[in-house]
Write a protein that holds these residues in place. Structure first.
Motif, PDB file in Angstrom:
ATOM      1  N   LEU A 141      -0.655   3.304   2.821  1.00 38.64           N
ATOM      2  CA  LEU A 141      -0.420   2.166   1.927  1.00 38.64           C
ATOM      3  C   LEU A 141      -1.011   2.580   0.521  1.00 38.64           C
ATOM      4  O   LEU A 141      -0.496   2.039  -0.211  1.00 38.64           O
ATOM      5  N   ALA A 142      -2.218   3.427   0.609  1.00 36.42           N
ATOM      6  CA  ALA A 142      -2.985   3.701  -0.602  1.00 36.42           C
ATOM      7  C   ALA A 142      -1.671   4.485  -1.562  1.00 36.42           C
ATOM      8  O   ALA A 142      -1.621   4.238  -2.972  1.00 36.42           O
ATOM      9  N   ARG A 143      -0.937   5.340  -1.101  1.00 36.19           N
ATOM     10  CA  ARG A 143      -0.116   6.165  -1.754  1.00 36.19           C
ATOM     11  C   ARG A 143       1.333   5.411  -2.087  1.00 36.19           C
ATOM     12  O   ARG A 143       1.782   5.348  -3.276  1.00 36.19           O
ATOM     13  N   TYR A 144       1.835   4.806  -1.077  1.00 41.67           N
ATOM     14  CA  TYR A 144       3.006   4.083  -1.381  1.00 41.67           C
ATOM     15  C   TYR A 144       3.013   2.927  -2.365  1.00 41.67           C
ATOM     16  O   TYR A 144       3.694   2.725  -3.441  1.00 41.67           O
ATOM     17  N   PHE A 145       1.605   2.194  -2.518  1.00 38.12           N
ATOM     18  CA  PHE A 145       1.613   0.958  -3.259  1.00 38.12           C
ATOM     19  C   PHE A 145       0.564   1.634  -4.658  1.00 38.12           C
ATOM     20  O   PHE A 145       0.324   0.838  -5.402  1.00 38.12           O
ATOM     21  N   GLY A 146       0.212   2.711  -4.682  1.00 42.42           N
ATOM     22  CA  GLY A 146      -0.652   3.372  -5.518  1.00 42.42           C
ATOM     23  C   GLY A 146      -1.946   2.556  -5.769  1.00 42.42           C
ATOM     24  O   GLY A 146      -2.433   2.123  -6.717  1.00 42.42           O
ATOM     25  N   LYS A 189       1.245  13.289   5.132  1.00 41.22           N
ATOM     26  CA  LYS A 189      -0.052  14.031   5.749  1.00 41.22           C
ATOM     27  C   LYS A 189      -0.861  14.168   4.597  1.00 41.22           C
ATOM     28  O   LYS A 189      -0.830  13.916   3.406  1.00 41.22           O
ATOM     29  N   PRO A 190      -2.375  14.294   4.803  1.00 41.51           N
ATOM     30  CA  PRO A 190      -3.410  14.375   3.888  1.00 41.51           C
ATOM     31  C   PRO A 190      -3.156  15.458   2.923  1.00 41.51           C
ATOM     32  O   PRO A 190      -3.205  15.441   1.597  1.00 41.51           O
ATOM     33  N   LYS A 191      -2.788  16.734   3.290  1.00 40.26           N
ATOM     34  CA  LYS A 191      -2.429  17.762   2.432  1.00 40.26           C
ATOM     35  C   LYS A 191      -1.151  18.250   2.348  1.00 40.26           C
ATOM     36  O   LYS A 191      -0.549  18.301   3.332  1.00 40.26           O
ATOM     37  N   ASN A 192      -0.656  18.440   1.341  1.00 41.48           N
ATOM     38  CA  ASN A 192       0.848  19.182   1.009  1.00 41.48           C
ATOM     39  C   ASN A 192       1.749  18.073   1.931  1.00 41.48           C
ATOM     40  O   ASN A 192       2.493  18.803   2.785  1.00 41.48           O
ATOM     41  N   PRO A 193       1.945  16.979   1.913  1.00 43.68           N
ATOM     42  CA  PRO A 193       3.041  16.366   2.208  1.00 43.68           C
ATOM     43  C   PRO A 193       4.181  16.536   1.831  1.00 43.68           C
ATOM     44  O   PRO A 193       4.389  16.895   0.489  1.00 43.68           O
ATOM     45  N   ILE A 205       4.697   4.774  -5.443  1.00 43.28           N
ATOM     46  CA  ILE A 205       4.154   4.710  -6.512  1.00 43.28           C
ATOM     47  C   ILE A 205       3.293   5.982  -6.642  1.00 43.28           C
ATOM     48  O   ILE A 205       3.249   6.648  -7.908  1.00 43.28           O
ATOM     49  N   ALA A 206       2.606   6.693  -5.743  1.00 42.05           N
ATOM     50  CA  ALA A 206       1.579   7.856  -5.804  1.00 42.05           C
ATOM     51  C   ALA A 206       2.573   9.085  -6.342  1.00 42.05           C
ATOM     52  O   ALA A 206       2.192   9.781  -7.248  1.00 42.05           O
ATOM     53  N   LYS A 214      -4.557  12.637  -5.150  1.00 43.20           N
ATOM     54  CA  LYS A 214      -5.695  11.818  -5.669  1.00 43.20           C
ATOM     55  C   LYS A 214      -5.920  10.329  -4.567  1.00 43.20           C
ATOM     56  O   LYS A 214      -6.981   9.648  -4.731  1.00 43.20           O
ATOM     57  N   LEU A 215      -4.899  10.073  -3.728  1.00 39.29           N
ATOM     58  CA  LEU A 215      -4.938   9.055  -3.015  1.00 39.29           C
ATOM     59  C   LEU A 215      -4.871   9.251  -1.415  1.00 39.29           C
ATOM     60  O   LEU A 215      -3.899  10.313  -1.174  1.00 39.29           O
ATOM     61  N   PRO A 216      -5.613   8.525  -0.624  1.00 41.74           N
ATOM     62  CA  PRO A 216      -6.576   7.395  -0.945  1.00 41.74           C
ATOM     63  C   PRO A 216      -7.824   7.801  -1.617  1.00 41.74           C
ATOM     64  O   PRO A 216      -8.105   8.900  -1.570  1.00 41.74           O
ATOM     65  N   VAL A 217      -8.462   6.848  -2.311  1.00 43.19           N
ATOM     66  CA  VAL A 217      -9.758   7.125  -2.973  1.00 43.19           C
ATOM     67  C   VAL A 217     -10.794   6.884  -1.839  1.00 43.19           C
ATOM     68  O   VAL A 217     -10.795   5.979  -0.970  1.00 43.19           O
ATOM     69  N   LYS A 218     -11.596   7.887  -1.952  1.00 40.28           N
ATOM     70  CA  LYS A 218     -12.788   7.435  -0.918  1.00 40.28           C
ATOM     71  C   LYS A 218     -14.378   7.807  -1.692  1.00 40.28           C
ATOM     72  O   LYS A 218     -14.326   8.947  -2.294  1.00 40.28           O
TER      73      LYS A 218
END
Length: 346
Positions: A141-146, A189-193, A205-206, A214-218
Motif C-alpha cells: 500500500l505504501a508503494r502503490y499509493f505513495g 518484495k522489500p529488495k529489488n522487486p 505511485i512509488a 524509499k517506501l515504506p517509511v519506518k
DNA sequence: AATTCGGGGCC
DNA sequence: GGCCCAGAATT
C-alpha cells in the motif's frame, strides 16, 4: 475496485501451494498464523507440519505440556508465541469446549492474537470483512499509493488499516487478504522487486516517483545491547551435567540452559575461576576447568549481541537434580546452546 | 509511544 | 552490517 480486481486476478495465477491453504479449520489457520508471525514461510513451514502431526486437534495441544510444546518450537524464536499458544489452546478447550471464536472481536481476546491474526482468522475461516495489515500489506500500500507516513507510528497504523479496509473485496475478504500478502511476499518484495513484470506498473505511485526503495517509511532504528555470557558446562564422572530453566523475564523464558554467569565484559580464565570459587558453586569440591571456545561466540538477536564463552567444568560428582548428558536433547534450549551441543562431543 | 521479545535469509 | 519477515505484549 480496480486495485482489488487486479490483485485477486494476479493471486489466482500466482499463488503458492501451502498446506494451510487447503483448509478453513480455524485451529489450523490459527496455528499457521501464530507460527508465521514475524517468520518467513520457508522457516515456519516445517514447524507447521510437525505441530499439526503431533497435535491434530486443539484438544491434543491443550493436553500437552508447555515444555513439550517449547521443545517443538525450539529454533523458531519469539518463544512467547509458544507459551501463548498453549494458554489459548487450554482456554478454548475449557471455555468453549474446543470451539473457536468466530468473530474478529472475540478472536482478539485470545492471548497471542492481535489485530493482524484476528483479522486473518476471521476473514479466512468465517468470511468476515476485516482487512489484514502485516509487513507485506504496509509495503504494497505504501508503494502503490505513495504513502510516506511511517508504518510504525500510531498515525500510520490507523491510516493503513483504514485504507486496507476500504480496499478489501467485501465479496471475498479471505481471498483479498491472502492475495495482498502473497503479492507483497513474492512480487512487491522489500529488495529489488521486479517492477517490469508487475501488473501495477502503470499506476504505482512509488514507481512513477522512483521511490520504490524509499517506501515504506519506518522511523527509528533499534539500539543494540551487548551482553557477556559464560555458560558452565558441568561434566561428572558418571556422565551427568546441569541444566537450569530460565525463569526471568526477557529472552528465552522457560527454555533451558547451562548455568550462566553473566558479566559486563569478556572474562579471562582467572576472572571466571574467581567468580566460580566465590559463589561456592561447587562447595569446595575440586574441579578441572577449561575454556571450550577460544574466541567469543557472538550470537545475534534483534536487540542484543551475546558474547559467549562455554566453560567446561569436570567434577567428580554432581547433586541429585543433575541430569544425564544423553537426556539433554529432551529439553528446549536456545539455538545458541543447541549449536554448542552439536559441536561438542560429550 | 517506545521497547522487547529470535532466528534465518537477503543484499 | 543493516534490513526484513503472514506481530503481539509489555512498559
Amino acid at each position: 475496485m480496480v486495485f482489488s480486481k487486479t490483485l485477486t486476478h494476479w493471486y489466482s495465477n500466482n499463488k503458492r501451494d501451502f498446506p494451510w491453504r487447503k483448509t478453513k479449520n480455524p485451529y489450523y489457520i490459527w496455528l499457521s498464523e501464530i507460527i508465521l508471525q514475524q517468520t518467513q514461510v520457508k522457516q515456519g513451514l516445517p514447524y507447521y507440519e510437525v505441530f499439526i502431526r503431533t497435535y491434530p486437534t486443539v484438544f491434543d495441544l491443550a493436553n500437552a505440556s508447555e515444555s513439550e510444546i517449547l521443545k517443538l518450537w525450539q529454533g523458531l524464536g519469539y518463544y512467547s508465541r509458544a507459551r501463548n499458544l498453549h494458554t489459548t489452546a487450554k482456554y478454548i478447550v475449557n471455555k468453549f469446549n474446543g470451539e473457536f471464536p468466530s468473530t474478529y472481536d472475540d478472536l482478539l481476546k485470545l492471548k497471542g492474537v492481535g489485530d493482524y491474526t484476528a483479522s486473518a482468522i476471521a476473514s479466512i475461516c468465517f468470511n468476515e470483512n476485516t482487512a489484514v495489515v502485516d509487513g507485506n500489506v504496509y509495503r504494497v500500500l505504501a508503494r502503490y499509493f505513495g504513502i510516506e507516513t511511517p508504518i510504525n507510528s500510531t498515525k500510520g497504523t490507523k491510516e493503513f488499516k483504514k485504507l486496507a479496509q476500504e480496499l478489501i473485496d467485501k465479496k471475498n475478504p479471505a481471498e483479498f487478504n491472502q492475495a495482498i500478502m502473497e503479492f507483497g511476499a513474492t512480487q512487491c518484495k522489500p529488495k529489488n522487486p521486479d517492477c517490469a513484470a508487475c501488473p501495477f506498473n502503470n499506476s504505482c505511485i512509488a514507481l512513477q516517483k522512483n521511490m520504490i526503495d524509499k517506501l515504506p517509511v519506518k522511523q527509528k532504528t533499534i539500539k543494540l545491547r551487548k551482553r557477556y555470557f559464560n555458560f558452565l558446562v558441568f561434566i561428572s564422572e558418571n556422565g551427568n551435567t546441569v541444566l537450569e530453566k530460565r525463569k526471568t523475564k526477557g529472552i528465552w523464558q522457560n527454555l533451558y540452559q547451562f548455568p550462566l554467569i553473566e558479566s559486563n565484559k569478556s572474562l579471562n580464565y582467572k576472572e571466571l575461576k574467581d567468580i566460580v570459587n566465590a559463589h561456592h558453586v561447587l562447595n569446595g569440591n575440586c574441579f578441572n576447568l577449561f575454556l571450550y571456545n577460544e574466541d567469543d561466540i557472538i550470537h545475534k538477536l534483534s536487540h542484543q549481541h551475546l558474547y559467549t564463552k562455554f566453560w567446561i567444568v569436570e567434577v567428580k560428582t554432581l547433586h541429585e537434580n543433575s541430569i544425564n548428558i544423553n537426556d539433554v536433547k529432551d529439553f528446549a534450549v536456545p539455538v545458541l546452546i543447541d549449536n554448542f551441543l552439536k559441536s561438542f562431543n560429550f
